[in-house]
Design an enzyme around this catalytic site. Structure first.
Site: not given
Length: 290
Positions: A212, A79, A22, A151, A163, A233-234
């Site tokens: 995450g 997005k 990102d 995030g 999983r 992402g973050s």
């Protein structure tokens, strides 16, 4: 239509085993490219900021996305809100390489996802389980990713989703053929895709990890669980040393089975982004979509 979809699937295969990062401006996009990212996701706010600031999160300003497209030579994704096919039309018009119909943005339609077969550009969509993955593929998605919980810097939901998809595929392989139509009905998934997974034991498109992922170890964990690549992402630009962390995550994604390399690239990265406990979240992005 089928030839176009096969082409999009093959294009998606070209980014297998890579990292997609990102970015919110051309400078970050260049850092990502230099670190070895296979593509970038252009957006105005990374998921952690969307979560913190609240409000309605929409697709990004086309001008900003075009600036990022012009700044790098790698593919640029962007997005759109779930169900917002006009945002997708705009992104296709400005030349993005792939569209993410994303639960991170505020859903525009609480009944329908975008019919991705109406577009020439490939789509990626999130999934928590096999049914969600096959429904999105049935709509024309060329690529799947775990939803995780974007995030948060907390990989637990991405692990859970990967999983779950893997275990449901294994179970489907053991299901008698005469029961597959019932499974298709229960999952709300196209029968031909149920048959494919039952026979092959895998999705017909690539499946990346997202949501995450904050450390090289997180990336390697998801690869060892069977993912085809990583979205971050973050986790990079909210860390203390984005350049070093970006390179480390790329290397960890490539050498995910080598603990010696993983140990080396995990050294001296500075602080990771501060994480959030999933059970304390007011809004879980992964619950969006169906």
């Amino acid at each position: 239509m089928e030839k176009k979809y096969e082409l999009n699937k093959n294009l998606a295969q070209m980014i297998k085993n890579g990292v997609i990062m990102d970015v919110v401006n051309p400078e970050q996009a260049k850092i990502a490219e230099e670190a070895g990212a296979i593509a970038v996701m252009a957006l105005e706010r990374v998921p952690s900021d969307i979560r913190k600031q609240g409000g309605v999160a929409r697709t990004s300003d086309p001008k900003m996305i075009k600036e990022i497209i012009n700044a790098v030579s790698i593919p640029v994704m962007a997005k759109v809100r779930i169900g917002h096919f006009v945002e997708a039309q705009i992104l296709e018009a400005i030349g993005v390489d792939c569209i993410d119909e994303s639960e991170v943005l505020t859903p525009a339609d609480d009944l329908f996802h975008i019919n991705k077969k109406d577009f020439k550009v490939p789509f990626v969509c999130g999934a928590r389980n096999l049914g969600e993955a096959l429904r999105r593929i049935g709509e024309g998605a060329s690529m799947i990713r775990t939803k995780g919980e974007a995030g948060t810097g907390n990989v637990v939901e991405a692990v859970r989703h990967m999983r779950t998809i893997s275990s449901e595929m294994r179970k489907l392989q053991l299901t008698p053929k005469e029961e597959l139509m019932t499974v298709a009905k229960e999952m709300g998934a196209p029968f031909n895709l149920i048959e494919y997974v039952a026979e092959k034991g895998k999705l017909p498109v690539i499946n990346f990890a997202a949501g995450g992922i904050a450390t090289p170890a997180d990336a390697a964990l998801m690869m060892q669980l069977g993912c085809d690549g990583i979205f971050v992402g973050s986790g990079i630009f909210k860390s203390d040393s984005p350049e070093k962390r970006a390179k480390a995550i790329v290397k960890a994604t490539t050498y995910f089975k080598d603990p010696d390399v993983l140990a080396k690239v995990s050294e001296n990265l500075g602080g990771a982004m501060s994480g959030l406990e999933i059970s304390k979240l007011e809004t879980e992005f992964a619950e969006r979509g169906w």
